[in-house]
Every structure is written in structure tokens, then in C-alpha cells.
Design an enzyme around this catalytic site. Structure first.
Site, PDB file in Angstrom:
ATOM      1  CB  ALA A 194      68.256  89.398 -41.870  1.00 21.22           C
ATOM      2  N   GLY A 225      69.977  84.362 -42.672  1.00 20.55           N
ATOM      3  CA  GLY A 225      70.659  85.013 -43.782  1.00 20.55           C
ATOM      4  C   GLY A 225      72.159  84.763 -43.766  1.00 20.55           C
ATOM      5  CD  GLU A 258      68.482  82.758 -46.887  1.00 22.75           C
ATOM      6  OE1 GLU A 258      68.275  83.760 -46.187  1.00 22.75           O
ATOM      7  OE2 GLU A 258      67.782  82.455 -47.872  1.00 22.75           O
ATOM      8  CD  GLU A 263      65.671  82.047 -42.355  1.00 16.62           C
ATOM      9  OE1 GLU A 263      65.724  80.877 -41.916  1.00 16.62           O
ATOM     10  OE2 GLU A 263      66.633  82.610 -42.893  1.00 16.62           O
TER      11      GLU A 263
END
Ligand code: NAD
Length: 698
Positions: free
Chosen positions: A63, A104, A107, A127
């Protein structure tokens, strides 16, 4: 265009691009654009399967953390929707992973049916290092692909795995030796007729492994830093017990809660500040310089040897030069034993250890600085010695070479003036042990050329250090602030605290090590010689005599087996020494002070507000460019807890109004002179905090 599409051999290829790190940024429309492209291919009868790929050297770093602070409600929304869209497709999707797939980014890859990784790819969910857990299905999908123990290990440590290991644990389906995208297209054609293989539908491999959750829970750090680890384990446990959707709900809820928590804010700030520190205000970012290839080090003592190791660890050749043969011998010994230890502990392969050793040469001849594009001086902290060395360097070093000094306290501008090329002189202030500590203060002299400063900062990155620019002043950013912190520590001892109480209070607050233990580790003699000089230079800023009394007893800390504490084994765990408690009490008595019970809260406030006020002075004097530079110095060099962001960020969270009030109260008390509030602190308190002075840190 953030996303390009084409059809190859009946396979729809979706390539997204958000250079250089390909974050899955909602602001840059990445998730939305990928979603649209997937839906178009899913409806296209000419397409039998889909490949998801990214442009550039890495798949995706995750992200865009800079967007996290803005609208917490939005942060999870678009990547989660993308995951749902992927789950609802009718055709299989294969991800092609080159470089890194992190957070992310991974993911997203886990939400597709298959993953093909390049041989040198790295995958991970880091994270927790930001006080978070994966928040777009990562905990649940990894669990189903790799099983409980692997999911627990990767998610609670934030560790990355290489392609081969990822293949072994089921994270990727194949490793491509050559063109990973072409391999993904071929793979997609092969699986096109076999229907979907959604990670959400998979049975947890081996089914078992729940004890891994309990074991990790028992090891989770206490306090706020452990929140993310516990949250991740809870989501994994829920998913394992109650199925994918329940696990997903637990993951989303925990992510949303952690996102706005104080530790996550602090960790995010520390992360972004560290990166922003590399961008030096006023330096043209296009100022590209050739990377450093050969380093020469003058002085093979503690620092010279540590820096040589750091340089060789980064794969650069280095020649260590010392006037003293015995010193060179010691340095050779330390280099050999450090590398041998790293090999023994499995941190280095024997071949890599051998290569590192081969990169470090030793010499007694100053003429061996020839050929070096960076010369770092680390001789005795004595201006006359530095003068002699820099005059010699001026004669012998290549034109265009950077002449750097590791001085901690001397005036860099004076050192630069010993040469006919002051523009080539810069400070590189390493921290001990230099092969381990991440911080490098890069000291900008009055005449340091911009390209020299830029190249020195690039060198910091080359050797995997965090460079922060400091102006010239006694102590630079870090030690100048540390001095005010220590001043309060010793005054607190005089007034009623004991060393072990001060250390325990600061450690409970989050410092990696209490101040007195830190000084015992660094060597009490270093501070002693600085205080002797200060006593002459700044007679109006008195110090407590306590550390001097301890030095007079020959107690220099760990290296002499005793300092503020006893070290019967030479290092390791400190033992409280009643003789030091008695010495501290006698000193209070001598000063006519009635010792009082001091609360931990006062210890923390006095130590840290002194730090913050000194930081504000440093900004006012233009020694640090931004509060974030100060924060980076403290989180990377002084064991300041990252989850508190750094002293300036933390002060903002406390509220500068409160900080100022307390400073003004302290100014009414004993040694009130040490509490003159910095003008900049007053201004920042009125204008909404230090954060406003950071500019755009992203
Ligand atoms: P040290 O005493 O361990 O080593 C200094 C070395 O320089 C010795 O081996 C000596 O033989 C050599 N030397 C002296 N004069 C020389 C000359 N003319 N030519 C070649 N070699 C010469 O010192 P150190 O602790 O490594 O510190 C070196 C520098 O780094 C100092 O400026 C110090 O302030 C700075 N520094 C030290 C620390 C620390 O924690 N020790 C931290 C940051 C910066």
C-alpha cells in the site's frame, strides 16, 4: 495509464504500473483500474484465463503508507473490494511476481488463483513492523495456502521469503528462471480449462498446527508493540476455527482498529521520516553522482574497524590505514573474528565471509589513499592530529575524492580549512558499533559542495545506513540533544532518584536502554573528557559531579567491569551496586539537598522534555532541516522507541502546549536555567505543532 491490457495467446494480460515501487494506491487509481481490466477480460469470450503483472523491477511494495493517515475509513476499502472482485471472477488468474511482492502487493497476489515468481523474487507481509496486520485478506489467504505455522511465522515477524522457500511452503506455484511474465502466460493457458482455484476455498494444509498460535502468543511482545502480533494471531485463529469469512471479518476489524492506534501512527511516522530524511531540502534531486567504489579509512581503532566492516558488508573495497602497526593488528583480528562469528551464526555463508575479508586491505602507508573516491578519517579526537592527517590527505588523495571526517565533537569547518579543497570535506559521523548501528549523521560544513553532500548521502544508502544531514555544532543533532537528556538524568540522581530507577522508568517508557546503562556501554570515559572540556567552555552550564566521581574511581562502565553498575562477567546483565547508591546519596548530602521520592512520570517528563526543547533549539539554529530528521536520528541511533515516532513526533502527540507548560514549571525549579524554552517551541506550540515544519514528508 496505471493499467495496460493485451491478449496473448488467448490469455488476458493486465499490467499495472505506479513507478517506482508499484504501490496499490487508491489515490493513483490502481485497485480500481485493475478491477475494471479484470472484469472486461472475465466477460471477453476470446479470453480463457488472465495474468496479472506489474511493470518495472518489482511487483509491488504494498500500500502507499503515506495515504494511511488521510482517511482511515478508505484505506482498506478498495483493496478489499478488489479481493472480492477477484473471488467473483469465473476465469482463473495467475500472478507474475518479479522483484518484491510485499504487504498489500502480496495480498493482491494471494487473491489470485496461482502465483509464478521469478527466481530472485521476495515475498512477505511486513505489516507488523508498522504496528498493523495485513488488512485485505492476507491473514486468511496465506493461512489456506501455506498452513498455520508458516502463516504465523511470516505474519508475526514480517519476514520475507525468497522464491524457493515460497514455493516450498505453497505460497507460489512455480519459480520461473527466465521471463516470469511469459511463464505466467504459459501457466495460465495450461490451467485455463481447470476452473478456479480460489485461495478462500482451500482447506488449511495439514489442518493442524494450532499450537503454533499459542506458542507465538506466548512470545508476543508485551505492551503496545505486541498489539499487532496478538491481533494477527487472533485473526489466524478465528479463520482456522470458524472459516474464511469469520477470519476475514476479524482481520478487517483488527486492521481498522490498529490503523488509528498510537503505536501504528508512531511506527508509520518513523518509517516515512526515515525515507524523507534521504531527500535533502535544497539539494537538487537530479544531482546524480557516481556511486562510491573504493573507500580508504584512516585510523584502525574502534570506529575505523567498524566502518571498514560496514563498507565491506555492502560489497565495497576498503583500505584501512593506520600509523600504528599494533593497532592494525588489532583491527585485523577484530575483522577476522567478527566475520567468523557471522559465518558461525549463519548470517553469512563461508564464501560470502571470505569475500568480505578479501575486500578489506590494511596498510601503514598513507599513499594508499590513492585510487579511493571516499577517504574517511577516524583518528584520535584531537585537532592537531586531524590537521596533520587532512594536510596529508590534501596532498595525496585523488582529485574529486571526498574527504570525510568521523569527528564527534570537533569543528568540521576548521578541519576543512586544513585543506585546499574545503568543498570536498564532509562529516560522516558513524555510531558505535559502526557495523551494526544504522544511523549515519552526514555533516554539512559551511563550504561542503552540494554534490559532495549528495554523494555522501548516497553512500549512506549504499552501505545500508540511514543518512541524516546535520549542520556543524558541538555534538551535531544526536549528541547535542543527548547531553541535555543526561544533564537531567544526573540532576534527578542528586534530587532523590537512583540509577536503577531512572533506567527502569525510561525502559518502561520504551527506550531500548536506560541512559546510565547506555553510558556504561559506551564508556564513561568518553563523556568524562567531553565534560572536562565543557566545564571550561561553558562554566555557566554546570553539570552534576556524579558521573565524574564514578570515573575518578576508574569505573568506566562495561569495559572495566564497573560503572554505574557492576558487570562481573565483563558485559551482560548489570548488577546494582550499593556503593553507587551510597555515592549518589552522599552527593545529595554534600549539596545540602533533601532527597525526595521522585515519581517515574517526573523522570520521563524531565528527560524527554529536555530532549524536545534541545531539538527545537537545533531546528531554530538550522542544524537540522526538519523535525523528521531529528526523529530519524533518535529512532535509528539512540534506541528511541519507533512506536513513539521520535521525540518531536511524540511531543506533538503529547501536545506542545502541555510540553511548554511543564518546561515553564521546571524553569521555576532547581537548575531552572536549563529550561529556557526554545523560541521555536513556543512558535510551534501556537501554530499546531512540529508536524507543520516537516513539509510534505511523503
Ligand atoms: P581510537 O582511539 O579507537 O582509534 C584511533 C586510531 O587512529 C588509532 O588506531 C590510532 O593508531 C590511529 N591514528 C592516530 N593518529 C593517526 C595518524 N596520524 N595516522 C593514522 N592513524 C592514526 O578512536 P575511535 O574511538 O575509533 O575514534 C575515532 C574517531 O571517531 C574520533 O574522531 C572519535 O571522536 C570519533 N567517534 C568515536 C565514536 C566512539 O564511540 N568511539 C563514535 C563516533 C565518532
Amino acid at each position: 495509464m496505471p493499467v495496460e491490457t493485451r491478449v496473448e495467446d488467448g490469455v488476458g494480460v493486465v499490467v499495472f504500473s505506479n513507478p517506482p515501487l508499484n504501490p496499490i494506491s487508491a489515490k493513483a487509481d490502481i485497485p480500481q483500474a485493475i478491477e475494471q481490466a479484470l472484469l472486461v477480460f472475465d466477460r471477453d469470450p476470446a479470453v480463457v484465463a488472465i495474468v496479472l503483472a506489474a511493470e518495472g523491477r518489482m511487483f509491488s511494495a504494498g500500500a502507499d503508507i503515506g495515504e494511511f493517515g488521510e482517511d482511515p475509513a478508505e484505506v482498506g476499502a478498495s483493496p478489499r473490494r478488489l479481493g472480492q472482485t477477484l473471488d467473483a471472477l469465473s476465469k482463473p488468474v495467475v500472478t507474475a511476481i518479479q522483484g518484491s511482492a510485499l504487504g498489500g502487493g502480496l495480498e493482491l497476489a494471494l487473491s489470485t488463483d496461482y502465483r509464478i515468481a521469478a527466481a530472485d523474487a521476495k515475498l512477505g507481509l511486513p505489516e507488523v513492523t508498522l504496528g498493523l496486520i495485513p488488512g485485505a485478506g492476507g491473514t486468511q489467504r496465506l493461512l489456506r495456502l501455506a498452513g498455520i505455522p508458516a502463516a504465523v511465522r511470516l505474519i508475526t515477524t514480517g519476514a520475507t521469503v525468497g522464491a524457493a522457500e515460497a514455493r516450498e511452503i505453497g505460497l507460489v506455484d512455480a519459480v520461473a528462471e527466465t521471463d516470469v511474465r511469459a511463464a505466467a502466460v504459459a501457466f495460465a493457458r495450461k490451467v485455463a480449462g481447470a476452473g478456479r482455484r480460489r485461495s478462500r476455498d482451500l482447506a488449511i494444509p495439514d489442518g493442524e498446527g494450532r499450537e503454533a498460535i499459542a506458542a507465538a502468543l506466548a512470545k508476543a511482545p508485551q505492551g503496545p508493540t505486541g498489539d499487532a502480533v496478538r491481533g494477527a494471531l487472533e485473526a489466524i485463529g478465528t479463520g482456522a476455527e470458524q472459516g474464511f469469512d469469520a477470519g476475514l471479518a476479524a482481520e478487517y476489524a483488527t486492521f481498522d482498529r490498529l490503523l488509528v492506534s498510537e503505536p501504528a501512527r508512531g511506527l508509520r511516522h518513523a518509517f516515512l521520516a526515515e525515507r524523507a530524511a534521504a531527500r535533502v531540502p535544497g539539494l537538487d534531486p537530479s544531482l546524480r553522482s557516481a556511486p562510491i567504489e573504493r573507500v580508504a579509512l584512516i585510523g584502525s581503532g574502534t570506529m575505523g574497524t567498524g566502518v571498514a566492516l560496514a563498507v565491506a558488508q555492502a560489497g565495497l573495497a576498503v583500505t584501512v590505514i593506520d600509523a600504528n602497526e599494533a593497532a592494525l593488528d588489532r583491527s585485523r583480528g577484530v575483522v577476522a573474528s567478527t566475520i567468523a562469528r557471522n559465518v558461525e551464526r549463519g548470517r553469512l555463508t563461508p564464501a560470502a565471509g571470505e569475500a568480505q575479508r578479501g575486500l578489506i586491505a590494511f596498510s601503514r602507508d598513507m599513499a594508499d589513499v590513492r585510487g579511493a573516491d571516499l577517504v574517511i578519517e577516524a583518528v584520535f579526537e584531537d585537532l592537531a592530529v586531524k590537521k596533520q592527517v587532512f594536510e596529508t590527505l590534501d596532498r595525496l588523495a585523488d582529485p574529486g575524492a571526498i574527504l570525510a571526517s568521523n569527528t564527534s565533537t570537533l569543528d568540521l569547518d576548521q578541519i576543512a580549512a586544513f585543506t585546499a579543497r574545503p568543498e570536498a570535506v564532509v562529516g560522516t559521523h558513524f555510531f558505535s558499533p559502526a557495523n551494526i548501528m544504522r544511523l549515519l549523521e552526514v555533516v554539512r560544513g559551511a563550504r561542503t559542495a552540494p554534490q559532495v553532500l549528495a554523494r555522501a548521502m548516497a553512500f549512506a544508502r549504499q552501505i545500508r545506513k540511514v543518512g541524516v544531514v546535520s549542520g556543524v555544532c558541538d555534538g551535531f543533532i544526536g549528541n547535542r540533544m543527548f547531553e541535555e537528556y543526561l544533564r537531567q538524568v544526573y540532576f534527578l540522581l542528586e534530587e532523590g532518584a537512583l540509577p536503577q530507577q531512572v533506567d527502569a522508568a525510561m525502559e518502561a517508557w520504551g527506550m531500548a536502554m536506560g541512559p546510565l546503562r547506555t553510558m556504561d556501554l559506551a564508556g564513561q570515559d568518553i563523556g568524562w573528557s567531553i565534560r572536562k572540556r565543557r566545564a571550561i567552555e561553558q562554566p555557566d552550564r554546570p553539570y552534576s559531579r556524579i558521573p565524574d566521581l564514578i570515573c575518578e574511581m576508574g569505573r568506566f562502565g562495561q569495559k572495566t567491569g564497573a560503572g554505574f553498575y557492576l558487570y562481573p562477567q565483563g558485559g551482560g546483565r548489570p548488577e546494582v551496586d550499593p556503593a553507587i547508591d551510597a555515592l549518589v546519596e552522599q552527593e545529595s548530602h554534600r549539596l545540602g539537598l533533601e532527597r525526595r521520592a521522585i515519581r517515574d512520570e517526573e523522570i520521563v517528563e524531565r528527560c524527554l522534555y529536555a530532549l524536545v526543547n534541545a531539538g527545537a533549539e537545533i531546528l531554530e539554529d538550522g542544524i537540522a532541516y526538519r523535525p523528521l530528521d531529528i526523529d530519524t536520528v533518535w529512532t535509528c541511533g539512540y534506541g528511541f522507541p519507533r512506536f513513539r515516532g521520535g521525540p518531536m513526533f511524540w511531543a506533538d502527540r503529547v501536545g506542545l502546549g502541555r510540553v511548554l507548560d511543564r518546561i515553564e514549571q521546571f524553569a521555576q525549579g532547581r537548575h531552572g536555567w536549563a529550561w529556557r524554552p526554545a523560541e521555536l517551541l513556543r512558535r510551534a506550540a501556537r501554530s499546531g505543532g512540529f508536524a507543520g515544519l516537516d513539509g510534505d514528508p511523503v
